[in-house]
Scaffold this motif. Sequence first.
Motif: not given
Lengths: 296, 155
Positions: A152-154, A149-150, A143, A146-147, A135, A133, A139
Amino acid sequence: MTKGARVFGGKSGVLPEVRQIFKQPIKPVVRHANPNVGYAEGVEHPKGTSREQPLPKVRTVGDLIKDTMKNPKSVPQLSTLNEQQKEKVTKAALRRKYYADSLHREEKRLEYVEKRTIEREDEEKRIKENITYEESESARLTLPTINKLLEGPLMRERTEEEKQILQAKRQANRLQNELRGKENRATDLLELYYAADNFITTEADLKAAIEDAFGAKRISTEFQAQRTYSPKLLDALFGTIGATKSGADSSSKPGLAQVEEQITGDRHEFEQRVADAHDRAVNKEREESLRDLKAN
Amino acid sequence: MSLVKLANVAAHLQNVTRVHLSRTSIPYTRLHLQVASHLYKQGFITSIQRGSLTGPDATPVEVTPDNISTRRLWLGLKYRDSKSVISKFQLVSKPSCRIKVSPEQMKELANGKSVRQIRPIQPSELVLVKTGNEILELGEAAAQHKGGEVLCRII
């Protein structure tokens, strides 16, 4: 008890469930081991039963035909038979043939269904594996943060150094609290020691106290109020103890800080420095006055 | 992942859009970040910013165990003709009744059919599903042939 179409909720034309031609499997059944089924290790099974569930008995199509359809022991010559007998023999042969054919056809059909099922499952598996799939472009371009950020660890965990610093801080806090507690206890002890001077321990003390409270020497309340202000100030400024509690008659006692100064010698040193400073100031004043006299 | 916290965010967003706030903050967690990301992708909100309890960060701030309790996600809310773009934000799967669907059911749902007690999706409706550790939009999950838990629907 309902009958007829009412059995099917008043709907007509509902066909009965399709009957299975083969009541028993026509080829060996493969049963995959399931760890959640059967007796656990160490658990005994009832007497007269098998530990493993028995596999169903296989009855091949050949067996089925052989058991159901028996060929005649002797085949008569058709030419010697009359019309009625001929027809009977021919029809019996046809029935045998059709029965055998139908079983073979059903066997083929089942094989085909099984083959198709396996093919379909394989196809689904292949589709699932091949799905990639992607993207959408918008997008992907809008983005990234945000991607990222998601991925790795927050939250960043503490480093070893930070952990050590935090531990040291906590230890320092704990020690400081403990020290404060100990100081408070020492002050309380000292207070108790000074307060013990006024404790009534003998009969004479008791008489004196009664005389003070109710006798002629009783001090007026106005005078007490006038006197208590000053010792309170003393307690607040110099950490003395007892002046505020013991009343107007007694003088205040040295506090914990003053006792400590006395023990360590800081107080003596301070007094020495004050005396030296005083001497220096006096000498200086004297020299100045002499100088003025000479000038005049 | 907590459905209760997602429900809180859903109710919060409905509340703040009804009083026409321009932006609001939600807790800084992976789930909320993923949901906010989908809301942004589908045009339900105008912006996502990291920030603290006081407001969005002017300069990037590193998230550490010391400041994690004050970290928030600030969302810019969108309005059209003085009406909020988000009119309804509701959970489908609930803590007391989780609804998990197979890939086939997911496809049916994406095609506008009703699956179990989930009503058919409406045009311009966003349905978020959880497959494994990631949150996907219903269409994405159906395209990827994945099953999972139907989390919420936003319209």
